[in-house]
Design a protein around this motif. Structure first.
Motif, PDB file in Angstrom:
ATOM      1  N   HIS A 177       0.661  -1.279  -0.083  1.00 36.95           N
ATOM      2  CA  HIS A 177      -0.052   0.094  -0.027  1.00 36.95           C
ATOM      3  C   HIS A 177       0.864   1.180   0.002  1.00 36.95           C
ATOM      4  N   LEU A 178       1.997   1.169  -0.294  1.00 40.13           N
ATOM      5  CA  LEU A 178       2.816   2.273  -0.108  1.00 40.13           C
ATOM      6  C   LEU A 178       3.446   2.938  -1.562  1.00 40.13           C
ATOM      7  N   ASP A 179       3.869   4.019  -1.376  1.00 41.33           N
ATOM      8  CA  ASP A 179       4.272   4.699  -2.681  1.00 41.33           C
ATOM      9  C   ASP A 179       5.629   4.232  -3.150  1.00 41.33           C
ATOM     10  N   LEU A 180       6.393   4.853  -4.279  1.00 42.46           N
ATOM     11  CA  LEU A 180       7.608   4.194  -4.387  1.00 42.46           C
ATOM     12  C   LEU A 180       8.673   4.522  -3.602  1.00 42.46           C
ATOM     13  N   VAL A 181       8.602   5.727  -2.866  1.00 46.43           N
ATOM     14  CA  VAL A 181       9.752   5.998  -2.079  1.00 46.43           C
ATOM     15  C   VAL A 181       9.697   5.211  -0.844  1.00 46.43           C
ATOM     16  N   ASN A 182       8.501   5.065  -0.406  1.00 45.47           N
ATOM     17  CA  ASN A 182       8.333   4.195   0.667  1.00 45.47           C
ATOM     18  C   ASN A 182       8.732   2.963   0.564  1.00 45.47           C
ATOM     19  N   ARG A 183       8.256   2.321  -0.697  1.00 43.67           N
ATOM     20  CA  ARG A 183       8.549   0.887  -0.892  1.00 43.67           C
ATOM     21  C   ARG A 183      10.170   0.719  -0.846  1.00 43.67           C
ATOM     22  N   PHE A 184      10.898   1.431  -1.558  1.00 50.68           N
ATOM     23  CA  PHE A 184      12.510   1.234  -1.216  1.00 50.68           C
ATOM     24  C   PHE A 184      12.880   1.461   0.049  1.00 50.68           C
ATOM     25  N   GLU A 185      12.259   2.418   0.777  1.00 51.77           N
ATOM     26  CA  GLU A 185      12.874   2.654   2.188  1.00 51.77           C
ATOM     27  C   GLU A 185      12.497   1.765   3.178  1.00 51.77           C
ATOM     28  N   ILE A 186      11.296   1.031   2.987  1.00 50.45           N
ATOM     29  CA  ILE A 186      11.206  -0.371   3.821  1.00 50.45           C
ATOM     30  C   ILE A 186      11.763  -1.422   3.460  1.00 50.45           C
ATOM     31  N   MET A 187      11.955  -1.880   2.064  1.00 54.03           N
ATOM     32  CA  MET A 187      12.989  -2.901   1.642  1.00 54.03           C
ATOM     33  C   MET A 187      14.199  -2.647   2.034  1.00 54.03           C
ATOM     34  N   HIS A 188      14.932  -1.362   2.040  1.00 55.27           N
ATOM     35  CA  HIS A 188      16.291  -1.166   2.423  1.00 55.27           C
ATOM     36  C   HIS A 188      16.326  -1.394   3.962  1.00 55.27           C
ATOM     37  N   LEU A 189      15.341  -1.094   4.720  1.00 53.63           N
ATOM     38  CA  LEU A 189      15.245  -1.018   6.160  1.00 53.63           C
ATOM     39  C   LEU A 189      15.322  -2.653   6.543  1.00 53.63           C
ATOM     40  N   LEU A 190      14.382  -3.345   5.701  1.00 50.00           N
ATOM     41  CA  LEU A 190      14.540  -4.886   5.937  1.00 50.00           C
ATOM     42  C   LEU A 190      15.905  -5.498   5.990  1.00 50.00           C
ATOM     43  N   ARG A 191      16.502  -5.053   4.941  1.00 46.71           N
ATOM     44  CA  ARG A 191      17.924  -5.569   4.582  1.00 46.71           C
ATOM     45  C   ARG A 191      18.918  -5.224   5.559  1.00 46.71           C
ATOM     46  N   LYS A 192      18.674  -3.712   5.992  1.00 48.55           N
ATOM     47  CA  LYS A 192      19.567  -3.390   7.161  1.00 48.55           C
ATOM     48  C   LYS A 192      19.383  -4.201   8.311  1.00 48.55           C
ATOM     49  N   ILE A 193      18.016  -4.528   8.668  1.00 44.01           N
ATOM     50  CA  ILE A 193      17.764  -5.217   9.652  1.00 44.01           C
ATOM     51  C   ILE A 193      18.187  -6.830   9.903  1.00 44.01           C
ATOM     52  N   SER A 194      17.973  -7.328   8.762  1.00 41.92           N
ATOM     53  CA  SER A 194      18.752  -8.523   8.535  1.00 41.92           C
ATOM     54  C   SER A 194      20.160  -8.723   8.679  1.00 41.92           C
ATOM     55  N   LYS A 195      20.872  -7.765   8.438  1.00 43.93           N
ATOM     56  CA  LYS A 195      22.437  -7.893   8.711  1.00 43.93           C
ATOM     57  C   LYS A 195      22.601  -7.301  10.139  1.00 43.93           C
ATOM     58  N   GLU A 196      22.161  -6.027  10.622  1.00 48.20           N
ATOM     59  CA  GLU A 196      22.578  -5.623  11.877  1.00 48.20           C
ATOM     60  C   GLU A 196      22.096  -6.487  13.242  1.00 48.20           C
ATOM     61  N   GLU A 197      20.645  -7.013  12.783  1.00 47.95           N
ATOM     62  CA  GLU A 197      20.029  -7.657  14.062  1.00 47.95           C
ATOM     63  C   GLU A 197      20.322  -9.201  13.687  1.00 47.95           C
TER      64      GLU A 197
END
Length: 333
Positions: A177-197
């Protein structure tokens, strides 16, 4: 050699629904492994069994055949509370619960450890604080959920799941349900979480382009086919992303990284290789201006941007793709 990051595995699962002695198979030959520190994207058209696979991993549905192993133990041997402590889930449904604030929502992630009436301990408070910091929503902690944008709400839901502190984080179409900017931000956030957490993050998504950019692993589902798993880059090179496409007339171009119709697969012939060629080629395809005759030559210079066009003794310069297209269309007619 034992892979210490391996957390969830399955081999030759059959997924579906069973009522008495009757079973309805949704997907077969499902084998996979999920690792800590990796973002895995599950892709496939609607109706192939992605949600059924997620429900089976969460023990909401038993597999018709096969086993799922979590940390060396069959997952059905875990109790509901144990599973909720190990696997956190973010579903697609929007939550707008009255005046509940972001902080209160994130604190709900500690319920598997405290119970519904449990008081948050110092450790629980620390987990909540870390989850809020990991998703960068400190400025929203006192905001009611009803006042959040879709992107902010999705971050709050991810924060709640992080506070749950499971080893596995599963998200069902978190960018739907997100716009393009938020889609990129959420997916990059999830990648960061997978690595850092050091979490095993599994995401179902239809955002192929963003998934290619962010995912460490792909799981590809298609009706009647075994689950295909592997690095996105390997699957692209082997042309296996084509199973996601609805018709044989569409192909994933492993050079351009775009889905194209077969009649659009011809590339623009250039005098010299240039990375900007792909944008000119795309513009020409959209307007059915490919292919060119063999005696026509095109060259692109980058700074300043110039298209050099030569046809026999005729020679012209164009300083934008638009002006070049107008010229071609005029001369074509």
């Amino acid at each position: 050699m034992v892979n210490k990051d391996l957390i969830l595995t399955a081999a030759d699962l059959t997924l579906g629904y069973q009522k008495g002695r009757t079973s309805k198979n949704i997907a077969e030959n499902i084998s996979f492994h999920l690792e800590r520190g990796k973002l895995t994207c599950l892709l496939g058209p609607n109706g192939v069994g992605k949600s059924t696979l997620i429900k089976t991993i969460l023990c909401q549905l038993p597999p018709i055949t096969g086993k799922i192993i979590l940390n060396g133990k069959e997952i059905k041997e875990y109790g509901i509370k144990e599973i909720s402590q190990k696997i956190a889930v973010v579903l697609t449904e929007k939550i707008r619960t009255g005046t509940l604030t972001v902080r209160q929502l994130v604190e709900l992630g500690r319920i598997p450890h405290t119970g519904w009436l449990g008081k948050l301990s110092e450790n629980d408070e620390m987990k909540v604080r870390k989850a809020i910091e990991a998703t960068n929503i400190q400025y929203l902690v006192d905001t009611p959920l009803s006042e959040l944008s879709d992107g902010q709400l999705q971050k709050a839901m991810i924060s709640r799941a992080l506070a749950q502190d499971g080893e596995i984080l599963i998200l069902d179409e978190p960018t739907a349900h997100l716009d393009l900017v938020n889609r990129f931000e959420i997916m990059h956030l999830l990648r960061k979480i997978s690595k850092e957490e050091n979490k095993a993050v599994l995401v179902t998504t239809h955002d192929l382009e963003i998934a290619i950019e962010t995912a460490d692993e792909f799981w590809l589902m298609q009706c009647g086919l075994p689950l295909i798993t592997g690095l996105p880059e390997d699957l692209i090179i082997r042309q296996q992303l084509d199973i996601l496409l609805p018709t044989e007339n569409l192909k994933f171009n492993k050079i351009s990284g775009k889905v194209q119709a077969l009649h659009e697969s011809k590339e623009l012939e250039m005098e010299e290789s240039n990375p900007l060629t792909q944008w000119l080629t795309l513009a020409l395809r959209k307007r059915n201006l490919l292919p060119f005759q063999k005696d026509i030559r095109i060259k692109i210079k980058e700074e300043p941007f110039i298209i050099e066009w030569k046809n026999g003794d005729n020679f012209r310069h164009f300083f934008s793709i638009e002006s070049f297209l107008i010229f071609l269309k005029t001369n074509k007619e």
